[in-house]
Design a protein around this motif. Structure first.
Motif, PDB file in Angstrom:
ATOM      1  N   MET A   1       0.753  -1.142   0.483  1.00 48.97           N
ATOM      2  CA  MET A   1       0.148   0.225  -0.292  1.00 48.97           C
ATOM      3  C   MET A   1       0.450   1.490   0.406  1.00 48.97           C
ATOM      4  O   MET A   1       1.953   1.090   0.798  1.00 48.97           O
ATOM      5  CB  MET A   1      -1.379   0.054   1.465  1.00 48.97           C
ATOM      6  CG  MET A   1      -1.973   1.169   1.364  1.00 48.97           C
ATOM      7  SD  MET A   1      -3.422   1.070   1.765  1.00 48.97           S
ATOM      8  CE  MET A   1      -3.935   2.439   1.395  1.00 48.97           C
ATOM      9  N   ALA A   2       0.271   1.962  -0.265  1.00 50.91           N
ATOM     10  CA  ALA A   2       1.484   3.834  -1.071  1.00 50.91           C
ATOM     11  C   ALA A   2       1.220   4.472   0.275  1.00 50.91           C
ATOM     12  O   ALA A   2       0.288   4.627   0.816  1.00 50.91           O
ATOM     13  CB  ALA A   2       0.873   4.186  -2.146  1.00 50.91           C
ATOM     14  N   THR A   3       2.196   4.848   1.107  1.00 54.35           N
ATOM     15  CA  THR A   3       2.338   5.844   1.874  1.00 54.35           C
ATOM     16  C   THR A   3       1.331   7.085   1.600  1.00 54.35           C
ATOM     17  O   THR A   3       0.804   7.260   0.714  1.00 54.35           O
ATOM     18  CB  THR A   3       3.268   5.798   2.376  1.00 54.35           C
ATOM     19  OG1 THR A   3       3.872   7.067   1.530  1.00 54.35           O
ATOM     20  CG2 THR A   3       4.180   5.386   2.974  1.00 54.35           C
ATOM     21  N   PRO A   4       0.541   8.610   2.704  1.00 53.12           N
ATOM     22  CA  PRO A   4      -0.576   8.767   1.841  1.00 53.12           C
ATOM     23  C   PRO A   4       1.106  10.081   0.891  1.00 53.12           C
ATOM     24  O   PRO A   4       0.598  11.242   0.232  1.00 53.12           O
ATOM     25  CB  PRO A   4      -0.407  10.092   3.310  1.00 53.12           C
ATOM     26  CG  PRO A   4      -0.710   9.115   3.957  1.00 53.12           C
ATOM     27  CD  PRO A   4       0.383   8.101   3.332  1.00 53.12           C
ATOM     28  N   ALA A   5       2.578  10.541   1.403  1.00 52.59           N
ATOM     29  CA  ALA A   5       3.153  11.081   0.835  1.00 52.59           C
ATOM     30  C   ALA A   5       3.029  10.286  -0.243  1.00 52.59           C
ATOM     31  O   ALA A   5       3.286  11.188  -1.743  1.00 52.59           O
ATOM     32  CB  ALA A   5       4.414  11.552   1.493  1.00 52.59           C
ATOM     33  N   GLN A   6       3.693   9.231  -0.681  1.00 56.82           N
ATOM     34  CA  GLN A   6       3.341   8.921  -1.870  1.00 56.82           C
ATOM     35  C   GLN A   6       1.927   8.972  -3.359  1.00 56.82           C
ATOM     36  O   GLN A   6       2.291   9.276  -4.292  1.00 56.82           O
ATOM     37  CB  GLN A   6       3.747   7.195  -1.945  1.00 56.82           C
ATOM     38  CG  GLN A   6       4.766   6.338  -1.729  1.00 56.82           C
ATOM     39  CD  GLN A   6       5.012   5.416  -1.461  1.00 56.82           C
ATOM     40  OE1 GLN A   6       4.291   5.294  -0.887  1.00 56.82           O
ATOM     41  NE2 GLN A   6       6.645   4.791  -1.914  1.00 56.82           N
ATOM     42  N   ARG A  80      -9.166  10.053  -2.531  1.00 57.07           N
ATOM     43  CA  ARG A  80     -10.295   9.963  -1.823  1.00 57.07           C
ATOM     44  C   ARG A  80     -10.528   9.629  -0.686  1.00 57.07           C
ATOM     45  O   ARG A  80      -9.983   9.616   0.380  1.00 57.07           O
ATOM     46  CB  ARG A  80     -11.571  10.095  -2.433  1.00 57.07           C
ATOM     47  CG  ARG A  80     -12.271  10.682  -1.864  1.00 57.07           C
ATOM     48  CD  ARG A  80     -13.920   9.673  -2.544  1.00 57.07           C
ATOM     49  NE  ARG A  80     -14.305   8.527  -2.429  1.00 57.07           N
ATOM     50  CZ  ARG A  80     -14.335   7.709  -2.528  1.00 57.07           C
ATOM     51  NH1 ARG A  80     -14.794   7.872  -0.735  1.00 57.07           N
ATOM     52  NH2 ARG A  80     -14.287   6.599  -2.673  1.00 57.07           N
ATOM     53  N   LEU A  81      -9.797   8.208  -0.532  1.00 54.44           N
ATOM     54  CA  LEU A  81      -9.195   7.411   0.969  1.00 54.44           C
ATOM     55  C   LEU A  81      -8.636   8.031   1.186  1.00 54.44           C
ATOM     56  O   LEU A  81      -8.478   7.363   2.731  1.00 54.44           O
ATOM     57  CB  LEU A  81      -9.666   5.858  -0.084  1.00 54.44           C
ATOM     58  CG  LEU A  81     -11.062   5.120  -0.639  1.00 54.44           C
ATOM     59  CD1 LEU A  81     -10.400   4.159  -1.039  1.00 54.44           C
ATOM     60  CD2 LEU A  81     -12.285   4.850   0.713  1.00 54.44           C
ATOM     61  N   CYS A  82      -7.220   8.237   0.969  1.00 50.40           N
ATOM     62  CA  CYS A  82      -6.280   8.631   1.807  1.00 50.40           C
ATOM     63  C   CYS A  82      -6.612   9.993   2.202  1.00 50.40           C
ATOM     64  O   CYS A  82      -6.525  10.371   3.680  1.00 50.40           O
ATOM     65  CB  CYS A  82      -4.816   8.858   0.648  1.00 50.40           C
ATOM     66  SG  CYS A  82      -3.547   9.624   1.362  1.00 50.40           S
ATOM     67  N   LEU A  83      -7.791  10.537   1.880  1.00 52.87           N
ATOM     68  CA  LEU A  83      -8.041  12.022   2.549  1.00 52.87           C
ATOM     69  C   LEU A  83      -8.863  11.569   3.803  1.00 52.87           C
ATOM     70  O   LEU A  83      -8.613  12.057   4.689  1.00 52.87           O
ATOM     71  CB  LEU A  83      -7.974  12.758   1.403  1.00 52.87           C
ATOM     72  CG  LEU A  83      -7.335  13.809   0.375  1.00 52.87           C
ATOM     73  CD1 LEU A  83      -8.176  14.280  -0.476  1.00 52.87           C
ATOM     74  CD2 LEU A  83      -7.027  14.797   1.682  1.00 52.87           C
ATOM     75  N   ARG A  88      -9.613  11.288   9.543  1.00 53.65           N
ATOM     76  CA  ARG A  88      -9.897  10.371  10.815  1.00 53.65           C
ATOM     77  C   ARG A  88      -8.360  10.392  11.064  1.00 53.65           C
ATOM     78  O   ARG A  88      -8.975   9.804  12.868  1.00 53.65           O
ATOM     79  CB  ARG A  88     -10.298   9.305  10.432  1.00 53.65           C
ATOM     80  CG  ARG A  88     -11.513   9.055   9.646  1.00 53.65           C
ATOM     81  CD  ARG A  88     -12.365   7.641   9.947  1.00 53.65           C
ATOM     82  NE  ARG A  88     -13.396   7.749   8.660  1.00 53.65           N
ATOM     83  CZ  ARG A  88     -13.237   7.016   7.701  1.00 53.65           C
ATOM     84  NH1 ARG A  88     -12.372   6.478   7.348  1.00 53.65           N
ATOM     85  NH2 ARG A  88     -14.422   6.733   6.424  1.00 53.65           N
ATOM     86  N   GLY A  89      -7.325  10.698  10.721  1.00 55.58           N
ATOM     87  CA  GLY A  89      -6.277   9.801  11.914  1.00 55.58           C
ATOM     88  C   GLY A  89      -5.768   9.501  11.801  1.00 55.58           C
ATOM     89  O   GLY A  89      -5.449   8.834  12.993  1.00 55.58           O
ATOM     90  N   ASN A  90      -6.553   8.372  10.662  1.00 53.67           N
ATOM     91  CA  ASN A  90      -5.916   6.982  10.633  1.00 53.67           C
ATOM     92  C   ASN A  90      -4.554   6.732   9.825  1.00 53.67           C
ATOM     93  O   ASN A  90      -4.160   5.416  10.397  1.00 53.67           O
ATOM     94  CB  ASN A  90      -7.331   6.697  10.797  1.00 53.67           C
ATOM     95  CG  ASN A  90      -8.466   5.670  11.588  1.00 53.67           C
ATOM     96  OD1 ASN A  90      -7.683   6.559  12.318  1.00 53.67           O
ATOM     97  ND2 ASN A  90      -9.101   5.763  11.141  1.00 53.67           N
ATOM     98  N   ALA A  91      -4.356   7.391   9.159  1.00 56.85           N
ATOM     99  CA  ALA A  91      -3.010   6.878   7.906  1.00 56.85           C
ATOM    100  C   ALA A  91      -2.272   6.799   8.750  1.00 56.85           C
ATOM    101  O   ALA A  91      -1.453   7.433   9.977  1.00 56.85           O
ATOM    102  CB  ALA A  91      -3.132   8.286   6.764  1.00 56.85           C
ATOM    103  N   LYS A  92      -1.178   6.129   8.293  1.00 55.19           N
ATOM    104  CA  LYS A  92       0.057   6.027   8.756  1.00 55.19           C
ATOM    105  C   LYS A  92       1.680   6.498   7.231  1.00 55.19           C
ATOM    106  O   LYS A  92       1.116   6.442   6.656  1.00 55.19           O
ATOM    107  CB  LYS A  92       0.440   4.955   8.641  1.00 55.19           C
ATOM    108  CG  LYS A  92      -0.141   4.004   9.739  1.00 55.19           C
ATOM    109  CD  LYS A  92      -0.411   2.546   9.535  1.00 55.19           C
ATOM    110  CE  LYS A  92      -1.165   1.789  10.818  1.00 55.19           C
ATOM    111  NZ  LYS A  92      -1.160   0.353  11.021  1.00 55.19           N
TER     112      LYS A  92
END
Length: 92
Positions: A1-6, A80-83, A88-92
């Motif tokens: 899975m890609a990170t938010p930065a990616q 959209r799901l990443c945002l 929610r504060g759940n992204a890593k």
């Protein structure tokens, strides 16, 4: 899975590509998604109206039957799901 930065970097690259193709709506959505992801990562976050508008735009573009068959069409659902996860504060 890609990170938010990616994902943000991917959306920036898509914005450049689609701007050159002349599709300003897709390019703008990609730029806005990348900017909001980076803002969320920096702890700034967007106001509700901006976030809601981008969320609706990403949904519309992701479900556009006429455009999804293009090779290299951006993965708007992933952005959209990443945002949503970042909000929610759940992204890593």
């Amino acid at each position: 899975m890609a990170t938010p930065a990616q994902i943000a970097n991917d959306m920036t690259a898509h914005a450049t590509f689609w701007a050159k193709r002349g599709d300003d709506r897709v390019a703008k959505a990609c730029r806005e998604a990348a900017a909001q992801i980076r803002d969320e990562l920096d702890g700034v976050g967007a106001d509700w109206r901006s976030w809601n508008h981008l969320n609706r735009t990403l949904l519309e573009l992701a479900t556009d039957e006429n455009a999804r068959h293009y090779q290299g069409y951006p993965n708007f659902t992933r952005a959209r799901l990443c945002l949503e996860e970042l909000r929610r504060g759940n992204a890593k």
